[in-house]
Structures are given as C-alpha cells and as structure tokens.
Design a protein around this motif. Structure first.
Motif, PDB file in Angstrom:
ATOM      1  N   ILE A   1       0.849  -1.186   0.000  1.00  0.00           N
ATOM      2  CA  ILE A   1       0.000   0.000   0.000  1.00  0.00           C
ATOM      3  C   ILE A   1       0.883   1.234   0.000  1.00  0.00           C
ATOM      4  CG2 ILE A   1      -1.737   1.303   1.277  1.00  0.00           C
ATOM      5  CD1 ILE A   1      -2.604  -1.453   2.472  1.00  0.00           C
TER       6      ILE A   1
ATOM      7  N   ASP B   1       0.563   5.361   0.284  1.00  0.00           N
ATOM      8  CA  ASP B   1      -0.361   6.394   0.757  1.00  0.00           C
ATOM      9  C   ASP B   1       0.461   7.613   1.144  1.00  0.00           C
ATOM     10  OD1 ASP B   1      -2.751   7.548   1.528  1.00  0.00           O
ATOM     11  OD2 ASP B   1      -2.970   6.380   3.356  1.00  0.00           O
TER      12      ASP B   1
ATOM     13  N   TRP C   1      -4.201   1.497   8.792  1.00  0.00           N
ATOM     14  CA  TRP C   1      -3.994   0.494   7.746  1.00  0.00           C
ATOM     15  C   TRP C   1      -3.798  -0.898   8.343  1.00  0.00           C
ATOM     16  CZ3 TRP C   1      -5.553   0.844   3.099  1.00  0.00           C
ATOM     17  CH2 TRP C   1      -5.550   2.057   2.420  1.00  0.00           C
TER      18      TRP C   1
END
Length: 125
Positions: free
Chosen positions: A96, A98, A112
């Motif tokens: 991920i 971000d 998360w």
C-alpha cells in the motif's frame, strides 16, 4: 505537505481474490469502509455517515489499482494497492502506498494495520 509512505502485508489469499477486494465496491465495504458505491470510475466511501469521494485513476487487473481523493485531484497525492506474488515462495503481498502529514503517520499506519487485519480474516484461503 504530506509524505509518501509504503506498507507491505503478507496475505493468505490468491491474487485474484485479493484484487476483487481492492476494486469491487461490495468487497471494499467488507473491510475498507462502512459502505462503498461506484459510478464509473468515481467511488464514494462512507465511514460513520461521512462520505469521501475518490476516483479510480489507474489499474492493471490482478496487479494494482490506484485511487485519488477528490480533494487531491490537482496534486500528486494518491493511494495505491499493489499485489505482488513471490514466484519462489508463492507468498502474496499487498503493498500500500499512501500519503500522510508527518504528525499523522503513526495514526495512519495503525489504521492500515487494522484494515488489513480485517481483510486477512475475510480472505483466508
């Protein structure tokens, strides 16, 4: 200014199943938000009766999907789910990317981690 951050999580699922959980509104509603609807490439995420709109801006089936929040349309910020399978071990990872302001990185990382914990419970194979 927000800083780019990346997290990687070992998943117990197939790339196909995982891809559905990061792209399909009904599947995103099971782990990412309270509710998700999509109209074309526009996604509306609901948390505690509060809506956030984003756009699907890039995808490659069974590999990755990139979203951009409506308020970030004119800047470089996005969030991305990238599925990586290790051909040797056959392990599947969800990576991920971000962006978060420095003072909220720890909070974001915890958020998360909790979301992925829920996703792992749902996608066990």
């Amino acid at each position: 200014m927000r800083n780019k951050k990346k997290n990687s999580f070992l998943m117990n699922s197939s790339t196909e199943l995982l891809y559905n959980y990061i792209t399909a509104p009904v599947k995103l509603s099971e782990w990412f938000a309270d509710n998700v609807i999509s109209i074309g490439n526009r996604y509306i995420f609901t948390w505690y009766n509060y809506d956030e709109t984003c756009f699907l801006i890039k995808k490659k089936p069974y590999q990755y999907v990139r979203y951009k929040w409506e308020q970030d349309v004119d800047n470089k910020y996005y969030f991305e789910f990238f599925i990586k399978k290790n051909n040797l071990t056959k392990n599947v990872y969800l990576k991920i990317t971000d962006f978060a302001i420095k003072s909220e990185i720890k909070k974001s990382k915890m958020w998360w981690k909790n979301r992925i914990k829920k996703l792992k419970n749902i996608t066990k194979v």
